[in-house]
Scaffold this active site. Structure first.
Site, PDB file in Angstrom:
ATOM      1  N   GLU A   1      -0.006  -6.391   5.735  1.00 49.25           N
ATOM      2  CA  GLU A   1      -0.463  -6.635   7.105  1.00 49.25           C
ATOM      3  C   GLU A   1      -0.381  -8.111   7.472  1.00 49.25           C
ATOM      4  OE1 GLU A   1      -1.140  -4.220   9.247  1.00 49.25           O
ATOM      5  OE2 GLU A   1      -0.739  -2.751   7.671  1.00 49.25           O
TER       6      GLU A   1
ATOM      7  N   GLU B   1     -10.316  -6.186  11.517  1.00 49.48           N
ATOM      8  CA  GLU B   1      -8.881  -6.022  11.251  1.00 49.48           C
ATOM      9  C   GLU B   1      -8.644  -4.984  10.154  1.00 49.48           C
ATOM     10  OE1 GLU B   1      -5.186  -5.982  11.911  1.00 49.48           O
ATOM     11  OE2 GLU B   1      -6.197  -7.614  12.963  1.00 49.48           O
TER      12      GLU B   1
ATOM     13  N   GLU C   1      -4.870   2.653  12.061  1.00 49.30           N
ATOM     14  CA  GLU C   1      -3.422   2.724  12.252  1.00 49.30           C
ATOM     15  C   GLU C   1      -2.749   3.494  11.123  1.00 49.30           C
ATOM     16  OE1 GLU C   1      -2.008  -1.265  12.792  1.00 49.30           O
ATOM     17  OE2 GLU C   1      -2.638  -1.318  14.891  1.00 49.30           O
TER      18      GLU C   1
END
Length: 123
Positions: free
Chosen positions: A33, A74, A81
């Site tokens: 990420e 996050e 996601e």
């Protein structure tokens, strides 16, 4: 009684496994990420600054806590996601909404950093 674990041993083993899963998650986020890596960089840059600019423990805790909140949000956004992507790659309004809401949460966490740091550092 041979082979039975004491309750404390069972809890320690579970705690060790939980730590392992947590570090596995952090390592995965760092590896895959880009946004998380950028936010970790921001944390590493600004957390020491908070120690110098914060007048007391409460100010430093607020400043560093706001940075930690960005990392937490996050990670949760990444989890959402990942689950959405796991379900399928076809476009679906709920999938898009889930990703957009996660992104909005990260945006608000970043806005919170600006707000907290501004309010703490203003005379």
């Amino acid at each position: 009684m041979h082979g039975m674990n004491k309750p404390g041993e069972r809890h320690l083993r579970r705690l060790r496994k939980a730590w392992g899963w947590s570090f596995k998650g952090l390592a995965s986020a760092l590896r895959y990420e880009e946004a998380f890596r950028q936010e970790v960089f921001l944390f590493c840059l600004l957390a020491p600054v908070a120690f110098f600019l914060g007048e007391d423990g409460i100010a430093r805790a607020l400043m560093i806590g706001s940075l930690l909140l960005v990392l937490i949000v996050e990670l949760l956004n990444t989890a959402v996601e990942s689950v959405v992507d796991r379900i399928g790659s076809e476009s679906h309004p709920l999938s898009g909404r889930a990703k957009d809401v996660g992104s909005a949460a990260v945006f608000l966490a970043l806005a919170n950093v600006i707000l907290v740091w501004t309010l703490v550092l203003l005379p």
